[in-house]
Design an enzyme around this catalytic site. Sequence first.
Site, short mmCIF file in Angstrom:
data_model
loop_
_atom_site.label_atom_id
_atom_site.label_comp_id
_atom_site.label_asym_id
_atom_site.label_seq_id
_atom_site.Cartn_x
_atom_site.Cartn_y
_atom_site.Cartn_z
N HIS A 123 0.86 -1.19 0.00
CA HIS A 123 0.00 0.00 0.00
C HIS A 123 0.89 1.24 0.00
CE1 HIS A 123 -3.25 2.73 0.80
NE2 HIS A 123 -2.69 3.13 1.95
N LYS A 171 0.59 5.56 6.78
CA LYS A 171 -0.81 5.25 7.12
C LYS A 171 -1.77 5.98 6.21
CE LYS A 171 -0.02 4.17 12.02
NZ LYS A 171 -0.35 4.53 13.43
N SER A 172 -2.97 5.44 6.10
CA SER A 172 -4.00 6.04 5.25
C SER A 172 -4.31 7.46 5.73
CB SER A 172 -5.26 5.17 5.28
OG SER A 172 -6.24 5.70 4.44
N GLY A 173 -4.37 8.40 4.79
CA GLY A 173 -4.71 9.78 5.13
C GLY A 173 -3.53 10.66 5.48
N GLY A 199 -1.18 11.65 3.48
CA GLY A 199 -0.90 12.60 2.40
C GLY A 199 -0.02 12.05 1.29
N LYS A 200 -0.03 10.74 1.11
CA LYS A 200 0.82 10.13 0.07
C LYS A 200 0.40 10.56 -1.33
CE LYS A 200 -0.13 5.92 1.43
NZ LYS A 200 -0.99 6.25 2.59
N SER A 201 -0.89 10.46 -1.63
CA SER A 201 -1.36 10.78 -2.98
C SER A 201 -1.23 12.27 -3.28
CB SER A 201 -2.82 10.33 -3.14
OG SER A 201 -2.94 8.93 -2.99
N ASP A 238 -1.84 4.04 -4.52
CA ASP A 238 -2.66 3.21 -3.62
C ASP A 238 -2.14 1.79 -3.49
OD1 ASP A 238 -4.90 3.00 -1.82
OD2 ASP A 238 -5.78 1.67 -3.31
N ARG A 249 18.66 13.73 12.42
CA ARG A 249 18.90 15.09 11.95
C ARG A 249 20.17 15.22 11.12
NH1 ARG A 249 17.75 19.37 16.69
NH2 ARG A 249 17.94 20.74 14.87
#
Length: 311
Positions: A138, A154-156, A158-160, A177, A243
């Site tokens: 995914h 995780k879903s949501g 902001g990958k897309s 997706d 860092r």
Amino acid sequence: MAKVRTKDIIEKFKLELISGEEGINRLITMTDISRPGLEMAGFFDYYPAERIQLLGKTELTFINQLNQDARTDRLERLCTDITPAIIITRDLEVPEELIEASEREAVPVLRSKLKTTRFSSRLTNYLESQLAPTTAVHGVLVDIYGVGVLIIGKSGVGKSETALELVKRGHRLIADDCVEIRQEDDDTLVGTSPELIEHLLEIRGLGIINVMTLFGAGAVRSHKKISLVINLELWDQTKQYDRLGLDEETMRIIDTSVTKLTVPVRPGRNLSVIIEVAAMNFRLKRMGVNAAEQFSNRLSDVIEDGEHEDR
């Protein structure tokens, strides 16, 4: 793992079906190809019957020099109930004994016009590609300056949306997706998109958009080797993030380890620029330029010089 049948290689390489048509649905389970030279001489103790058997000029010249009984015996023993195919190269004449044995055992006998070595190379490459171990992840796969970057999280998170910004900046989308990954070599992972969602991006609030239609054919590509994994996660104030970039984390996909970077997400951070720079920095490291190591070495030199002055 994808399935390859004898009829698939007939169609792929435009082979001529000589005999054994009943067996064209046999499964091919191995990428290795056998050239049965020792078998032609009568040694069948270690005959790899489950492989495709390739007969070239050398094998056929030898078998034609045998007497009738020996020739019939050897060619009959080549045909088993698990042999996916016997392929004759160079458009050579097929022995009548082989045709008769293949019809009895339903082993397809095929013929190619190509030279043996060239055909063997092409067939091996095809089988290794089709029978390579596969998995699905995914995430989003983007080609950034020639580096295949797999963006996960995780879903949501902001990958897309990040992928859309990268496409706007001139980079190319491979999959959104769901990324289908196959291991073509010991250290080579190639990502593609499922056919159903190819060229599509899902953006919350907008819905599904077609990247190729909006941005042109130059904004997409069908597959790409995965070289870098970027893990997007919501900023955690209790977590200590790297860092300097001295610690290199990896992610194991199938049997291959891929460099992995964790990028925290919070308002005000331009993720597309960060990922773009991460890809460029990854390319620099592969060329032998490591900014983090250079800084660490300079810092060590400054500390050593300070210690010498104190003395």
